[in-house]
Design a protein around this motif. Structure first.
Motif, PDB file in Angstrom:
ATOM      1  N   SER A   1       6.347  -2.379  -1.599  1.00 34.11           N
ATOM      2  CA  SER A   1       6.550  -3.093  -0.589  1.00 34.11           C
ATOM      3  C   SER A   1       5.749  -4.258  -0.979  1.00 34.11           C
ATOM      4  CB  SER A   1       5.902  -2.460   0.858  1.00 34.11           C
ATOM      5  OG  SER A   1       5.797  -3.521   1.802  1.00 34.11           O
ATOM      6  N   THR A   2       6.376  -5.562  -0.335  1.00 33.27           N
ATOM      7  CA  THR A   2       5.647  -6.756  -0.624  1.00 33.27           C
ATOM      8  C   THR A   2       4.353  -7.116   0.300  1.00 33.27           C
ATOM      9  OG1 THR A   2       7.121  -7.630   1.197  1.00 33.27           O
ATOM     10  CG2 THR A   2       7.889  -8.150  -0.959  1.00 33.27           C
ATOM     11  N   ARG A   3       3.937  -6.165   1.205  1.00 34.98           N
ATOM     12  CA  ARG A   3       2.782  -6.255   2.010  1.00 34.98           C
ATOM     13  C   ARG A   3       1.748  -5.007   1.542  1.00 34.98           C
ATOM     14  NH1 ARG A   3       4.856  -8.351   7.931  1.00 34.98           N
ATOM     15  NH2 ARG A   3       6.596  -9.457   6.983  1.00 34.98           N
ATOM     16  N   GLY A   4       2.176  -4.195   0.361  1.00 40.79           N
ATOM     17  CA  GLY A   4       1.155  -3.322  -0.354  1.00 40.79           C
ATOM     18  C   GLY A   4       0.556  -2.198   0.675  1.00 40.79           C
ATOM     19  N   GLU A   5       1.255  -1.915   1.728  1.00 38.13           N
ATOM     20  CA  GLU A   5       0.508  -0.791   2.543  1.00 38.13           C
ATOM     21  C   GLU A   5       1.473   0.319   2.766  1.00 38.13           C
ATOM     22  OE1 GLU A   5      -0.755  -2.827   5.969  1.00 38.13           O
ATOM     23  OE2 GLU A   5      -2.538  -3.980   5.330  1.00 38.13           O
ATOM     24  N   SER A   6       2.770   0.298   2.145  1.00 43.44           N
ATOM     25  CA  SER A   6       3.838   1.564   2.507  1.00 43.44           C
ATOM     26  C   SER A   6       3.689   2.173   1.120  1.00 43.44           C
ATOM     27  CB  SER A   6       5.351   0.825   2.651  1.00 43.44           C
ATOM     28  OG  SER A   6       5.051   0.462   4.217  1.00 43.44           O
ATOM     29  N   PRO A   7       4.094   3.415   1.205  1.00 44.01           N
ATOM     30  CA  PRO A   7       4.159   4.041   0.001  1.00 44.01           C
ATOM     31  C   PRO A   7       5.385   3.810  -0.940  1.00 44.01           C
ATOM     32  CG  PRO A   7       4.872   5.714   1.886  1.00 44.01           C
ATOM     33  CD  PRO A   7       4.118   4.315   2.375  1.00 44.01           C
ATOM     34  N   SER A   8       5.260   3.937  -2.066  1.00 34.38           N
ATOM     35  CA  SER A   8       6.181   3.700  -3.016  1.00 34.38           C
ATOM     36  C   SER A   8       7.524   4.668  -2.992  1.00 34.38           C
ATOM     37  CB  SER A   8       5.858   3.712  -4.678  1.00 34.38           C
ATOM     38  OG  SER A   8       5.282   4.909  -4.833  1.00 34.38           O
ATOM     39  N   LEU A   9       8.582   4.131  -3.218  1.00 31.25           N
ATOM     40  CA  LEU A   9       9.789   5.136  -2.788  1.00 31.25           C
ATOM     41  C   LEU A   9      10.617   5.174  -4.188  1.00 31.25           C
ATOM     42  CD1 LEU A   9      10.979   3.711   0.645  1.00 31.25           C
ATOM     43  CD2 LEU A   9       9.780   5.857   0.279  1.00 31.25           C
ATOM     44  N   ASN A  10      11.782   6.103  -4.214  1.00 33.69           N
ATOM     45  CA  ASN A  10      12.552   6.101  -5.451  1.00 33.69           C
ATOM     46  C   ASN A  10      13.758   5.506  -4.920  1.00 33.69           C
ATOM     47  OD1 ASN A  10      14.157   7.743  -3.587  1.00 33.69           O
ATOM     48  ND2 ASN A  10      13.558   9.752  -4.764  1.00 33.69           N
ATOM     49  N   PHE A  11      14.918   5.152  -5.879  1.00 41.04           N
ATOM     50  CA  PHE A  11      15.963   4.392  -5.489  1.00 41.04           C
ATOM     51  C   PHE A  11      16.732   4.685  -4.359  1.00 41.04           C
ATOM     52  CE2 PHE A  11      20.602   3.277  -6.229  1.00 41.04           C
ATOM     53  CZ  PHE A  11      20.636   2.178  -6.137  1.00 41.04           C
ATOM     54  N   GLU A  12      17.227   6.009  -4.174  1.00 43.15           N
ATOM     55  CA  GLU A  12      17.929   6.462  -3.235  1.00 43.15           C
ATOM     56  C   GLU A  12      17.326   6.246  -1.752  1.00 43.15           C
ATOM     57  OE1 GLU A  12      19.809  10.202  -3.275  1.00 43.15           O
ATOM     58  OE2 GLU A  12      20.946   9.708  -5.166  1.00 43.15           O
ATOM     59  N   ASP A  13      15.941   6.534  -1.729  1.00 47.38           N
ATOM     60  CA  ASP A  13      15.127   6.239  -0.315  1.00 47.38           C
ATOM     61  C   ASP A  13      15.181   4.971  -0.153  1.00 47.38           C
ATOM     62  OD1 ASP A  13      14.753   8.868  -0.070  1.00 47.38           O
ATOM     63  OD2 ASP A  13      13.007   9.158  -1.099  1.00 47.38           O
ATOM     64  N   VAL A  14      14.837   3.862  -1.220  1.00 50.61           N
ATOM     65  CA  VAL A  14      14.866   2.715  -0.800  1.00 50.61           C
ATOM     66  C   VAL A  14      16.052   2.059  -0.159  1.00 50.61           C
ATOM     67  CG1 VAL A  14      15.264   1.530  -2.794  1.00 50.61           C
ATOM     68  CG2 VAL A  14      13.269   0.823  -1.532  1.00 50.61           C
ATOM     69  N   ILE A  15      17.204   2.563  -0.611  1.00 48.83           N
ATOM     70  CA  ILE A  15      18.352   2.264  -0.229  1.00 48.83           C
ATOM     71  C   ILE A  15      18.593   2.451   1.368  1.00 48.83           C
ATOM     72  CG2 ILE A  15      20.923   2.284  -0.260  1.00 48.83           C
ATOM     73  CD1 ILE A  15      19.372   0.772  -2.647  1.00 48.83           C
ATOM     74  N   LEU A  16      18.248   3.532   1.606  1.00 50.65           N
ATOM     75  CA  LEU A  16      18.311   4.157   3.138  1.00 50.65           C
ATOM     76  C   LEU A  16      17.205   3.531   3.932  1.00 50.65           C
ATOM     77  CD1 LEU A  16      19.196   8.150   2.317  1.00 50.65           C
ATOM     78  CD2 LEU A  16      20.701   5.911   2.939  1.00 50.65           C
ATOM     79  N   THR A  17      15.931   3.146   3.376  1.00 45.85           N
ATOM     80  CA  THR A  17      14.761   2.682   4.055  1.00 45.85           C
ATOM     81  C   THR A  17      15.042   1.223   4.599  1.00 45.85           C
ATOM     82  OG1 THR A  17      13.546   4.430   3.145  1.00 45.85           O
ATOM     83  CG2 THR A  17      12.482   2.385   4.221  1.00 45.85           C
ATOM     84  N   GLY A  18      15.363   0.201   3.716  1.00 46.94           N
ATOM     85  CA  GLY A  18      15.539  -1.104   4.306  1.00 46.94           C
ATOM     86  C   GLY A  18      14.196  -1.752   4.247  1.00 46.94           C
ATOM     87  N   LEU A  19      13.601  -1.949   5.435  1.00 44.33           N
ATOM     88  CA  LEU A  19      12.457  -2.472   5.607  1.00 44.33           C
ATOM     89  C   LEU A  19      11.318  -1.371   5.330  1.00 44.33           C
ATOM     90  CD1 LEU A  19      11.747  -5.559   6.597  1.00 44.33           C
ATOM     91  CD2 LEU A  19      11.471  -4.737   8.723  1.00 44.33           C
ATOM     92  N   ALA A  20      10.189  -1.873   4.651  1.00 44.65           N
ATOM     93  CA  ALA A  20       9.160  -0.884   4.733  1.00 44.65           C
ATOM     94  C   ALA A  20       8.428  -0.699   5.981  1.00 44.65           C
ATOM     95  CB  ALA A  20       7.978  -1.603   3.846  1.00 44.65           C
ATOM     96  N   GLU A  21       7.470   0.303   5.865  1.00 39.72           N
ATOM     97  CA  GLU A  21       6.558   0.688   7.417  1.00 39.72           C
ATOM     98  C   GLU A  21       5.726  -0.239   7.743  1.00 39.72           C
ATOM     99  OE1 GLU A  21       5.106   4.466   6.612  1.00 39.72           O
ATOM    100  OE2 GLU A  21       6.927   5.677   6.665  1.00 39.72           O
TER     101      GLU A  21
END
Length: 465
Positions: free
Chosen positions: A5-25
């Motif tokens: 995440s650009t704000r540094g406080e969310s866990p890192s994700l793999n490719f498929e999860d990042v496609i389904l997540t959109g905006l970080a927590e």
């Protein structure tokens, strides 16, 4: 490959999860931990590849094996089989070393088709594999909505809700969205502007409690990494077509939400020799003011002849700031907090980097119309208003006449007939054959007030079982 995440406080994700997540927590946007880099010899070896083959070369490192090679190739092939031109992204010359990159050959006549045909097929693949249903919620200033609907209308595991500013998109843009009569497609005409739509989508991603258990929101706006990733491809395709990597190329990009030109920045970072990247804005010029005068302050939104660029909050600029601030998530979080109060100021080091990477230019409605008229008189080539802004910005800021300047044509002129007629063309540009009956098609949309609870209640009431 992991995404952060650009704000540094969310866990890192793999490719498929990042496609389904959109905006970080944490409210940030996802980017890869590192970008692939291609050597000059590797890029040179791609000179004979067609668009789909090149797309696989660019996209595969970001997927990093999560989708089998044959499946990823099939997704890419299917995504661009719907385009009307065999070249997918053809180039047209309008002057000495001046080129128009036609990004409107897809099914909805806008550059958004490049990413959203791909994203729709990608989502279909991932959701079918996971046996999961999701809700797509997106905001559009005109083109994203129709491209997202077209890309996702056949997805069995998706309910899609698109918000557009009521009365502030062209008639063609509206009809393209609202004439898709599918059970899983819902068009919301919000009584506000695009920034209101976008703010509501971001707030909804931050708090998804209005959804039933087991459902989540998925983004189709360019906060979704897949959108940016797919757009990198046509920079390489155009550059290689005009001699890269053996010669440098430049690009001028009509810019609203910063996603398209951010893809250009990434192409440069990944090895494409780009000499100049031009940020072209209309009178809603927050990006031009930021680059030229370090003035990233909110001003009232102006309704222009180039409505897809009527944006004051450019979501993807946060990704660029993350790069300019050496990936300091805490600094980006503070900048975004500053901007909530109406203004942010870049530190000198970051501003200096931005000015080395980008030129910028503002083009108003009057000049937009004269460019459409002049180019047609001199070449018989008809521009849409967004592309005219990109071309004028290129001509005004261009540093070298020996380097090819490629102007991104983001939409077909038939999507903006009012602007074309105002530019002195007596005859409206004709819609392509597959869309000739657009204005006789049945239309369905709901006008809702600018109230997040009203919109959430509507979504909850209209989801499939």
């Amino acid at each position: 490959m992991k995404y952060i995440s650009t704000r540094g406080e969310s866990p890192s994700l793999n490719f498929e999860d990042v496609i389904l997540t959109g905006l970080a927590e944490d409210g940030g946007l996802y980017l890869p931990e590192k970008f692939p880099e291609f050597s000059q010899s590797e890029i040179a070896s791609w000179s004979n590849l067609n668009y789909q083959e090149l797309a696989y070369k660019i996209i595969a490192p970001f997927v990093d094996g999560e989708i089998p090679k044959a499946d990823l190739k099939a997704i890419i092939e299917k995504s661009y089989s719907t385009f009307r031109h065999d070249g997918i992204a053809p180039l047209v010359q309008t002057g000495h070393n001046e080129w128009i990159l036609e990004l409107f050959q897809g099914p909805t006549l806008a550059f958004k088709d490049f990413a959203l045909q791909f994203l729709g097929n990608l989502l279909d693949y991932i959701l079918d594999k996971r046996q999961q249903k999701v809700v797509i919620m997106g905001a559009t200033s005109g083109d994203t909505g129709s491209a997202a609907i077209e890309g996702c209308r056949q997805c069995e595991n998706v309910d899609i809700f698109i918000l557009h500013p009521h009365g502030r998109v062209s008639d063609v843009q509206r009809k393209q969205m609202t004439s898709v009569i599918e059970k899983n497609v819902h068009n919301i005409a919000l009584q506000g502007n695009f920034d209101d739509c976008q703010k509501m989508v971001k707030s909804s991603f931050a708090d998804q409690s209005f959804l039933p258990d087991g459902r989540q929101l998925v983004a189709v706006n360019s906060i979704n990494w897949a959108r940016i990733m797919a757009q990198i491809v046509y920079y390489f395709y155009a550059g290689i077509s005009l001699g890269a990597p053996h010669r440098a190329v430049s690009f001028s990009v009509p810019t609203g939400n910063f996603g398209d030109i951010f893809a250009g920045y990434l192409a440069k970072r990944m090895g494409l020799p780009i000499e100049q990247l031009v940020i072209a804005t209309n009178d809603n010029d927050i990006l031009h003011r930021c680059i030229s005068a370090n003035d990233h302050s909110m001003k009232p939104l102006i309704h222009s002849l180039s409505p897809s660029m009527d944006i004051m909050v450019s979501s993807n600029f946060e990704r660029m700031l993350f790069e300019l601030y050496d990936r300091d998530g805490a600094a980006i979080k503070q900048l975004m907090e500053d901007f909530k109060s109406g203004e942010m100021v870049l530190k000198e080091e970051a501003l200096s980097k931005a000015r080395q990477l980008f030129s910028s230019c503002r083009v108003g409605d009057e000049k937009t119309l004269s460019v459409i008229q002049d180019v047609f008189e001199n070449t018989e080539y008809l521009l849409d208003p967004h592309t005219a802004i990109g071309l004028q910005a290129a001509r005004k800021t261009r540093r070298s006449m020996t380097t090819p300047m490629i102007c991104l044509a983001t939409a077909h002129p038939a999507k903006f007939p009012e602007a074309v007629k105002k530019a002195g063309q007596a005859k409206e540009p004709a819609l392509p054959h597959h869309m000739r009956d657009l204005f006789s098609r049945e239309e369905k949309f709901d006008v809702l007030e600018n109230d997040i609870k009203v919109v959430h209640d509507f979504i909850a009431a209209n989801m499939s079982a």
